[in-house]
Write an enzyme that holds these catalytic residues in place. Sequence first.
Site, short mmCIF file in Angstrom:
data_model
loop_
_atom_site.label_atom_id
_atom_site.label_comp_id
_atom_site.label_asym_id
_atom_site.label_seq_id
_atom_site.Cartn_x
_atom_site.Cartn_y
_atom_site.Cartn_z
N ARG A 104 0.85 -1.19 0.00
CA ARG A 104 0.00 0.00 0.00
C ARG A 104 0.89 1.24 0.00
NH1 ARG A 104 -2.81 3.11 4.76
NH2 ARG A 104 -4.02 4.54 3.49
N HIS B 222 -3.27 10.89 0.67
CA HIS B 222 -2.74 10.70 2.02
C HIS B 222 -2.17 12.05 2.48
CE1 HIS B 222 -1.18 7.42 4.95
NE2 HIS B 222 -0.92 8.58 5.51
N GLU C 291 -7.64 8.19 6.22
CA GLU C 291 -7.97 8.78 7.51
C GLU C 291 -8.51 10.20 7.43
OE1 GLU C 291 -4.64 8.39 10.15
OE2 GLU C 291 -4.73 6.21 10.14
N ASN D 99 -7.40 1.39 9.81
CA ASN D 99 -6.09 1.74 10.38
C ASN D 99 -6.27 1.75 11.88
OD1 ASN D 99 -5.48 2.18 7.71
ND2 ASN D 99 -4.96 4.34 7.94
N TYR E 253 -4.36 1.85 15.72
CA TYR E 253 -3.17 2.02 16.56
C TYR E 253 -3.47 1.80 18.04
CZ TYR E 253 -0.76 3.51 12.43
OH TYR E 253 -0.18 3.50 11.18
N GLU F 70 -3.46 -0.30 8.05
CA GLU F 70 -2.31 0.16 8.85
C GLU F 70 -2.43 -0.42 10.25
OE1 GLU F 70 -1.48 4.40 9.18
OE2 GLU F 70 -1.93 4.71 7.06
C1 BGC Z 1 -1.16 7.71 9.30
C2 BGC Z 1 0.29 7.54 8.95
C3 BGC Z 1 1.13 7.78 10.18
C4 BGC Z 1 0.75 6.76 11.24
C5 BGC Z 1 1.54 6.87 12.53
C6 BGC Z 1 -1.56 7.11 10.61
O1 BGC Z 1 -2.46 7.99 11.24
O2 BGC Z 1 -1.97 7.27 8.24
O3 BGC Z 1 0.62 8.42 7.91
O4 BGC Z 1 2.50 7.73 9.92
O5 BGC Z 1 -0.59 6.94 11.57
O6 BGC Z 1 1.33 8.08 13.16
#
Ligand code: BGC
Length: 451
Positions: A78, A122, A167, A293, A295, A354
């Site tokens: 990607r 992006h 995002e 995505n 985290y 992601e």
């Molecule tokens: C984004 C990336 C970023 C990653 C880590 C995501 O929100 O798509 O571009 O590097 O988080 O912060």
Amino acid sequence: MPDRYDLPSGFRWGAATAAYQIEGAVDEDGRGPSVWDTFCARPGAVRDGHTGAVACDHYHRYPEDIALMKGLGLDGYRFSVAWPRVLPAGAGAVNPAGLAFYDRLVDALLEAGITPLPTLFHWDLPQALEDRGGWLDRDTAYRFAEYAAIVADRLGDRVPAWITLNEPFVHTVYGYALGTHAPGRTLMFEALPAAHHQLLAHGLAASVLHERRLEVMLSNNLTPVEPASPSAEDAAAAAAYDALHNRLFTDPVLLGRYPDLRALGVPDDIYGAVRDGDLDLIHAPGLDGLGLNFYNPTRVAAPTAPGLPFELVDFPDVPHTAFGWPVVPDALRQLLLGLRDVYGKALPPVTITENGCSVTESTDPDQPRIDYLSAHLDAVARAAAEGVDIRGYYTWSLLDNFEWAEGLFRQRFGLVHVDFATQKRTPKASYAWYRDLIAAHRIRPASATGG
Ligand code: BGC
Ligand code: BGC
């Protein structure tokens, strides 16, 4: 060891990057300026005054980077297309050299047996469009659809599936509400027309891609939101935050309506941005896959001061990444099950587009990243076993790169270390771990969970 993940056969293993974070070459071959070039030049905007002007120099070193992907055994890669490379002024004259770069990249990926998965936006909006209002201007959505058609006409014969936007939540809130990302506006809730115009851009581009028989995905940053206590006040604050971060960007696309935004004090027509027929333009094209995505989860309490209707609080007693983000892998499983519960049959197959973590450079042997990725893949496998249709996993990121406002050196998300002074690439322990995991999954017999 690796082969314990019980994932569906045909599951796609990938890695992700984005144009401004890796390409560099910002002044080469006719590329126009983007909002990130402008933002990086603003004193104090980016840590240590770093910019993406060179970044990983991927524009020149892409053959070496594709060799690294091939070494991992990736199914898919990607990347994002830089709008200002293709249309230096955002609209009008096409820059043939810009399109030719992505043409070479796609051919080299296919040659290596890797399926390209491009994202059309992006965050690197052409500065010329920002000068006319950027995403606050409705016309930008129409310009995006024109740009999508140009890129799809060039690459669509070799690229089956496309991501429109990355995002829109993060871009709207960091870029237009808080001003910590480009274009650096501080409009608070009055930033939300930028969200609507991005969603409109997604819908218009989705139609353009479907007319060309291409598959369409949207990559949303989603987070499970948990109230800090069982109190009614904390629950209300959590619901308000969930509407802003998650539902605002997913309900219009999957359900054809906006969530209730009244708790945020936002009018139903989002300050006049929503016109008759817009929700149909956003929803009707449909989505072939939802890009997720992920985290970290979010913990929310009732506000203790006037202003916002919520307050974000930390997770006690969990590890945190170098970025300070809480590590709660089971939150990914909960998020996936929650999506199925909320959207039911309206939820298309999900691809994790992601997931990853930043680790400080000195950490040896990169064990926190291996632990993070391994625990999150476990969560994905458990959600798949519980019936969520998940098609693939793209880790963020292939390379250490330009981490937006954090600059170059601090937040290292790569499976491959990049020395930004010499551009030397060095695979980390997580690279070997991911390579072995992919290989082990490939030789396993097809799993009972189907594909
Ligand atoms: C984004 C990336 C970023 C990653 C880590 C995501 O929100 O798509 O571009 O590097 O988080 O912060
Ligand atoms: C035009 C856009 C305009 C829109 C108005 C489109 O046909 O190309 O520039 O913003 O109509 O809704």
